[in-house]
Design an enzyme around this catalytic site. Structure first.
Site, mmCIF file in Angstrom:
data_model
loop_
_atom_site.group_PDB
_atom_site.id
_atom_site.type_symbol
_atom_site.label_atom_id
_atom_site.label_comp_id
_atom_site.label_asym_id
_atom_site.label_seq_id
_atom_site.Cartn_x
_atom_site.Cartn_y
_atom_site.Cartn_z
ATOM 1 N N LYS A 112 1.254 -1.556 -0.313
ATOM 2 C CA LYS A 112 0.430 -0.653 -0.138
ATOM 3 C C LYS A 112 1.158 1.330 0.258
ATOM 4 O O LYS A 112 1.356 1.957 1.069
ATOM 5 C CB LYS A 112 -0.898 0.372 0.554
ATOM 6 C CG LYS A 112 -2.364 0.946 1.285
ATOM 7 C CD LYS A 112 -2.826 0.849 2.706
ATOM 8 C CE LYS A 112 -3.955 2.322 2.719
ATOM 9 N NZ LYS A 112 -4.370 2.108 3.853
ATOM 10 N N HIS A 114 -0.216 4.245 0.181
ATOM 11 C CA HIS A 114 -0.929 5.900 0.656
ATOM 12 C C HIS A 114 -1.279 5.227 2.293
ATOM 13 O O HIS A 114 -1.422 4.212 2.885
ATOM 14 C CB HIS A 114 -1.997 6.172 -0.321
ATOM 15 C CG HIS A 114 -3.104 5.008 0.272
ATOM 16 N ND1 HIS A 114 -3.055 4.122 -0.914
ATOM 17 C CD2 HIS A 114 -4.487 4.818 0.115
ATOM 18 C CE1 HIS A 114 -4.107 3.861 -0.914
ATOM 19 N NE2 HIS A 114 -4.817 4.139 0.128
#
Length: 225
Positions: A112, A114
């Site tokens: 991921k 963010h």
């Protein structure tokens, strides 16, 4: 309120109870099934069919008891995506009910970029990490988990699975044995093929499957170390 506790039973009974539970949930089935190796197996184990709250709760209790009755010391649980995620979460709850509160985490298939970011969700990987999965087929998931754990500076201490098929891979060793020898860590199973054979011998309504399972074992099986 006091935490519930498991009834004290022998490992033999514990393994037989798990096989009975898997059959009752249609997770362990008999017939003719093609394995990834192209073999025709007389039985099939699909942990994805433990698919409601009650089944997951009981399954997690079996995992917890297998861990607690082993000699393995562990600080946390790691569940490989995807099947290992509910197993790690459910078993962490079952362990907490036994007074053993341990953290757990699992990995993302894709990192991921963010928010909190990273490739894992949950507790930080540290200390002695016990990997929890359903079965070991090719061992790919375990290898990836071990690499991830070590890259975080933690130590993979063992793998726990539901069923050991005790079956040769491409060579003379089973996938479980290959993992044990390649990474020098134990693999704990709730039950193994030898337990299934013992169970079938004591169930008149299932005796018709015993010969086929034994013949498959004779052809493709390995002995546990």
């Amino acid at each position: 309120m006091a935490s519930p506790s498991f009834t004290v039973i022998t490992m033999s009974q514990f393994r037989q109870d798990f096989i009975r539970f898997a059959i009752s949930q249609n997770v362990l089935r008999f017939g003719e099934f093609q394995t990834k190796a192209g073999r025709l197996s007389p039985y099939f184990f699909n942990s994805g069919l433990f698919q409601d709250g009650a089944a997951l709760r009981e399954l997690s209790q079996f995992y917890a008891q297998a861990m607690l009755t082993s000699d393995v010391e562990f600080d946390m649980l790691f569940g490989p995506a995807y099947k290992g995620i509910p197993l790690a979460a459910g078993t962490a709850i079952a362990l907490a009910e036994q007074g053993r509160n341990v953290p757990y985490c699992f990995n993302r298939k894709e990192a991921k970029d963010h928010g909190e970011g990273g490739t894992t969700v949950g507790a930080k990987l540290q200390g002695k990490v016990l990997i929890i999965d359903d079965v070991i087929s090719a061992g790919t998931s375990v290898r990836e988990s071990i690499e991830l754990i070590r890259s975080a500076g933690a130590t993979p201490c063992a793998v726990v699975i539901a069923l050991d098929r005790m079956e040769r891979g491409q060579g003379e060793l089973s996938a479980v044995q290959e993992v044990q020898r390649s990474f020098d860590i134990p693999v704990i199973s709730i039950a193994a093929l030898s337990d299934l054979l013992g169970f079938l011998q004591g169930q008149p309504e299932l005796l018709q499957h015993l010969h086929a399972v034994q013949a498959y074992r004779d052809r493709y099986g390995v002995e546990n170390d």
